[in-house]
Design a protein around this motif. Structure first.
Motif, PDB file in Angstrom:
ATOM      1  N   ARG A 138       5.015  15.710   4.688  1.00 56.95           N
ATOM      2  CA  ARG A 138       4.409  14.405   4.646  1.00 56.95           C
ATOM      3  C   ARG A 138       2.706  14.551   5.163  1.00 56.95           C
ATOM      4  O   ARG A 138       2.030  13.929   4.471  1.00 56.95           O
ATOM      5  CB  ARG A 138       5.166  13.188   5.504  1.00 56.95           C
ATOM      6  N   ALA A 139       2.566  15.258   6.142  1.00 61.80           N
ATOM      7  CA  ALA A 139       1.335  15.629   6.383  1.00 61.80           C
ATOM      8  C   ALA A 139       0.265  16.299   5.634  1.00 61.80           C
ATOM      9  O   ALA A 139      -0.795  16.071   5.590  1.00 61.80           O
ATOM     10  CB  ALA A 139       1.460  16.359   7.954  1.00 61.80           C
ATOM     11  N   LYS A 140       0.934  17.088   4.385  1.00 59.75           N
ATOM     12  CA  LYS A 140       0.207  17.509   3.746  1.00 59.75           C
ATOM     13  C   LYS A 140      -0.417  16.703   2.620  1.00 59.75           C
ATOM     14  O   LYS A 140      -1.393  17.292   1.573  1.00 59.75           O
ATOM     15  CB  LYS A 140       0.951  18.866   2.913  1.00 59.75           C
ATOM     16  N   ILE A 141       0.025  15.746   2.304  1.00 59.48           N
ATOM     17  CA  ILE A 141      -0.389  14.962   1.118  1.00 59.48           C
ATOM     18  C   ILE A 141      -1.195  13.637   1.332  1.00 59.48           C
ATOM     19  O   ILE A 141      -1.205  13.230   2.425  1.00 59.48           O
ATOM     20  CB  ILE A 141       0.793  14.380   0.358  1.00 59.48           C
ATOM     21  N   TYR A 178      16.428  20.970  10.020  1.00 61.09           N
ATOM     22  CA  TYR A 178      15.535  21.659   9.135  1.00 61.09           C
ATOM     23  C   TYR A 178      14.924  20.514   8.229  1.00 61.09           C
ATOM     24  O   TYR A 178      13.756  20.422   8.077  1.00 61.09           O
ATOM     25  CB  TYR A 178      15.822  22.813   8.447  1.00 61.09           C
ATOM     26  N   ALA A 179      15.844  19.726   7.765  1.00 60.47           N
ATOM     27  CA  ALA A 179      15.315  18.557   6.844  1.00 60.47           C
ATOM     28  C   ALA A 179      14.599  17.571   7.595  1.00 60.47           C
ATOM     29  O   ALA A 179      13.429  17.192   6.824  1.00 60.47           O
ATOM     30  CB  ALA A 179      16.713  17.945   6.100  1.00 60.47           C
ATOM     31  N   GLY A 180      14.973  17.369   8.647  1.00 62.24           N
ATOM     32  CA  GLY A 180      14.064  16.343   9.334  1.00 62.24           C
ATOM     33  C   GLY A 180      12.555  16.968   9.572  1.00 62.24           C
ATOM     34  O   GLY A 180      11.618  16.063   9.555  1.00 62.24           O
ATOM     35  N   GLY A 224       0.706  -1.177  -0.046  1.00 64.57           N
ATOM     36  CA  GLY A 224      -0.057  -0.128   0.026  1.00 64.57           C
ATOM     37  C   GLY A 224       0.715   1.226   0.044  1.00 64.57           C
ATOM     38  O   GLY A 224       1.946   1.383   0.692  1.00 64.57           O
ATOM     39  N   GLN A 225       0.348   2.277  -0.764  1.00 69.84           N
ATOM     40  CA  GLN A 225       1.173   3.510  -0.738  1.00 69.84           C
ATOM     41  C   GLN A 225       1.299   4.238   0.594  1.00 69.84           C
ATOM     42  O   GLN A 225       2.249   4.858   0.919  1.00 69.84           O
ATOM     43  CB  GLN A 225       0.290   4.462  -1.710  1.00 69.84           C
ATOM     44  N   LYS A 226       0.304   4.397   1.309  1.00 65.99           N
ATOM     45  CA  LYS A 226       0.189   5.015   2.485  1.00 65.99           C
ATOM     46  C   LYS A 226       1.457   4.380   3.574  1.00 65.99           C
ATOM     47  O   LYS A 226       2.124   5.224   4.167  1.00 65.99           O
ATOM     48  CB  LYS A 226      -1.088   4.988   3.446  1.00 65.99           C
ATOM     49  N   PHE A 227       1.213   3.048   3.541  1.00 65.26           N
ATOM     50  CA  PHE A 227       2.170   2.344   4.568  1.00 65.26           C
ATOM     51  C   PHE A 227       3.774   2.715   4.249  1.00 65.26           C
ATOM     52  O   PHE A 227       4.525   3.058   4.919  1.00 65.26           O
ATOM     53  CB  PHE A 227       2.065   0.805   4.500  1.00 65.26           C
ATOM     54  N   ILE A 228       3.930   2.609   2.807  1.00 57.42           N
ATOM     55  CA  ILE A 228       5.495   2.708   2.266  1.00 57.42           C
ATOM     56  C   ILE A 228       5.885   4.178   2.506  1.00 57.42           C
ATOM     57  O   ILE A 228       6.989   4.326   2.789  1.00 57.42           O
ATOM     58  CB  ILE A 228       5.557   2.183   0.772  1.00 57.42           C
ATOM     59  N   MET A 229       5.061   5.161   2.231  1.00 54.58           N
ATOM     60  CA  MET A 229       5.352   6.512   2.336  1.00 54.58           C
ATOM     61  C   MET A 229       5.552   7.071   3.778  1.00 54.58           C
ATOM     62  O   MET A 229       6.470   7.601   3.968  1.00 54.58           O
ATOM     63  CB  MET A 229       4.178   7.506   1.653  1.00 54.58           C
ATOM     64  N   THR A 230       4.819   6.438   4.712  1.00 53.77           N
ATOM     65  CA  THR A 230       4.814   6.604   6.056  1.00 53.77           C
ATOM     66  C   THR A 230       6.184   5.913   6.428  1.00 53.77           C
ATOM     67  O   THR A 230       6.985   6.764   7.164  1.00 53.77           O
ATOM     68  CB  THR A 230       3.614   6.135   7.107  1.00 53.77           C
ATOM     69  N   LEU A 231       6.507   4.918   6.033  1.00 54.98           N
ATOM     70  CA  LEU A 231       7.752   3.986   6.605  1.00 54.98           C
ATOM     71  C   LEU A 231       8.986   5.003   5.946  1.00 54.98           C
ATOM     72  O   LEU A 231       9.963   5.291   6.726  1.00 54.98           O
ATOM     73  CB  LEU A 231       7.987   2.847   6.134  1.00 54.98           C
ATOM     74  N   SER A 282       9.098   8.121   5.173  1.00 55.34           N
ATOM     75  CA  SER A 282       9.315   9.619   5.869  1.00 55.34           C
ATOM     76  C   SER A 282       9.847   9.556   7.002  1.00 55.34           C
ATOM     77  O   SER A 282      10.741  10.136   7.583  1.00 55.34           O
ATOM     78  CB  SER A 282       7.931  10.297   5.608  1.00 55.34           C
ATOM     79  N   ASN A 283       9.563   8.462   7.856  1.00 55.62           N
ATOM     80  CA  ASN A 283      10.002   8.301   9.182  1.00 55.62           C
ATOM     81  C   ASN A 283      11.485   7.970   9.400  1.00 55.62           C
ATOM     82  O   ASN A 283      12.008   8.240  10.135  1.00 55.62           O
ATOM     83  CB  ASN A 283       8.857   7.107   9.910  1.00 55.62           C
ATOM     84  N   MET A 284      11.852   7.060   8.315  1.00 54.42           N
ATOM     85  CA  MET A 284      13.206   6.602   8.427  1.00 54.42           C
ATOM     86  C   MET A 284      14.156   7.883   7.979  1.00 54.42           C
ATOM     87  O   MET A 284      15.057   7.928   8.712  1.00 54.42           O
ATOM     88  CB  MET A 284      13.284   5.693   7.273  1.00 54.42           C
TER      89      MET A 284
END
Length: 480
Positions: free
Chosen positions: A447-450, A438-440, A394-401, A403-405
């Motif tokens: 990520r919260a916007k998309i 800043y990058a973190g 799933g797209q949501k799970f992978i994008m969250t993973l 971005s957290n990494m």
């Protein structure tokens, strides 16, 4: 009676040809109406044509002569180049009209030829039998036409070259080209010798004195790296044309801007040129780490895209390929190459610790890029059997993973640099720590916007991660 009717028909046709010739000239300069003199004389002449209709061919000749003289006065004084261009068009229109008139009337050759003379813009006899110099006019028109044709060909050639360069730029996947550029330059800066980094007025070497050597070494390595980068992304597009028509229809091959033969020519030229630079030691600017880096990058890029291997079909092997090339291989290889050529170290065994730390950081970053890359491409990948992590989990799970990494990686580096700043180089390291922080924050905030299931939003976020990737390389020389 019949002869009279034919004569009147000939006269009417003649007047029609005259009027058509005038309209042709007038319409060809319509865009310059604001700068032209009054048209009232032309209107009077056209009105008089109705009176002269019944006066035979002599009246027609008079109308034609007056019309052309008036048009000459109105237009040639305003813009001679437009006038002669219009003259050329009008002659073609007049000749065509005369041919049609001869076919329809089936005779009256004398009348038709006289009409052709009346509508020609080079020599027009008036009622008194005077004429103009046709040779001079013809030469002027020919010169103007030749110049115009030559200018058109040059314009078309320039347009074609511009279009080809734009297609090649899109084919190179600019975000990867920029990434390769900033990474190679930053890695060479990071591996500068200590006496260059800590240079002062009394130092034996200074940054300015070392600049030519730096530009020579880094520029040579950069040229080879960019060519291999072009080979890898180009080869991937050649093997993914059908998928890209769904996922990335604006790419040159998917959109038809570039054909497959052209793309193959580009990628093979890039491969041979890149490896040729790496393995040619004519200038003494190559090294074993550079050669291995170029060769391994090209090999992994080929295995990733080309059947029967096509490792991109398998999510784990695909992620390892991307993280290896964009992470460890490039960063360790170019850092080691720079350290050897800048005499920062004497051998690969004694490479500085920062070389290993940089390679480790960007290996993790490479994994994040590999995961986020496939999130916008789920539709096309699923359709053509590419079972990426995003398709499977799933797209949501992978994008969250992903971005957290990445956020965790940046915060960890920021903390480490803040601690090391108490030891030495406090200001540069604190600046680098601020960039990492800043990058973190930016990773989490954007990520919260998309919505990851929206391919357009997911791709925009993916490109934002590449911008942070560039930022990390700008801060890298400060962190040593």
């Amino acid at each position: 009676m019949l002869t009279s009717s034919a004569h009147r028909g000939s006269v009417s046709a003649s007047n029609l040809v005259v009027l058509l010739g005038c309209v042709t000239i007038s319409s060809s300069v319509r865009g310059q109406e604001a700068s032209l003199p009054s048209r009232e004389p032309m209107r009077r002449i056209l009105s008089s044509s109705r009176v002269n209709t019944g006066r035979g061919m002599r009246g027609t000749m008079k109308v034609a002569n007056q019309a052309v003289k008036s048009m000459t006065t109105m237009y040639s004084t305003s813009n001679p180049s437009v006038w002669w261009s219009s003259a050329s068009v009008s002659r073609g229109s007049s000749s065509s009209s005369n041919g049609m008139m001869r076919r329809r009337m089936g005779g009256s050759t004398t009348s038709s030829s006289r009409v052709a003379s009346s509508t020609s813009l080079t020599t027009i006899p008036d009622s008194s039998g005077s004429s103009s110099d046709s040779g001079s006019s013809h030469n002027t028109v020919s010169a103007s036409t030749t110049t115009g044709s030559s200018g058109t060909r040059i314009t078309r050639l320039l347009d074609s070259c511009t279009k080809s360069l734009k297609s090649l730029w899109k084919f190179s996947r600019p975000h990867t080209i920029i990434g390769t550029f900033v990474s190679v330059v930053a890695l060479h800066l990071t591996m500068l010798p200590p006496d260059i980094i800590m240079s002062s007025a009394s130092a034996s070497l200074s940054i300015m004195a070392f600049a030519p050597e730096f530009l020579k070494v880094s520029g040579y390595a950069l040229s080879a790296a960019l060519l291999i980068n072009l080979y890898i992304v180009g080869l991937n597009q050649i093997t993914d044309i059908k998928i890209d028509r769904v996922n990335k229809p604006d790419l040159p091959l998917a959109s038809g801007e570039m054909n497959k033969s052209q793309a193959l020519g580009v990628v093979f030229f890039a491969l041979l040129s890149g490896l040729g630079l790496g393995f040619s030691n004519a200038l003494g600017l190559t090294s074993v780490p550079l050669q291995l880096t170029l060769l391994m990058s090209a090999l992994l890029g080929t295995l990733y895209s080309v059947p029967p291997f096509r490792l991109k079909r398998f999510p784990t092997s695909a992620a390892l390929c991307i993280s290896a090339v964009r992470g460890f291989v490039i960063n360790f290889g170019f850092a080691a190459h720079a350290a050897l050529l800048f005499k920062t170290t004497e051998s690969l065994v004694s490479l500085p610790l920062r070389c290993w730390l940089v390679a480790s950081f960007y290996t993790v970053y490479g994994i994040v890029i590999a995961l986020a890359k496939d999130v916008p491409d789920v539709t096309g990948d699923a359709k053509f059997g590419i079972r990426s992590f995003s398709v499977r989990m799933g797209q949501k799970f992978i994008m969250t993973l992903a971005s957290n990494m990445l956020a965790g990686l940046h915060f960890a580096v920021a903390g480490l640099l803040a601690i090391l700043s108490f030891d030495s180089n406090p200001i540069p390291r604190l600046i680098a720590a601020a960039c990492a922080s800043y990058a973190g924050i930016s990773v989490i905030k954007e990520r919260a916007k998309i919505d990851p299931s929206d391919s357009e939003q997911a791709y925009k976020y993916y490109m934002h991660l590449w911008k942070l990737f560039y930022l990390s390389y700008f801060a890298l020389p400060l962190a040593q």
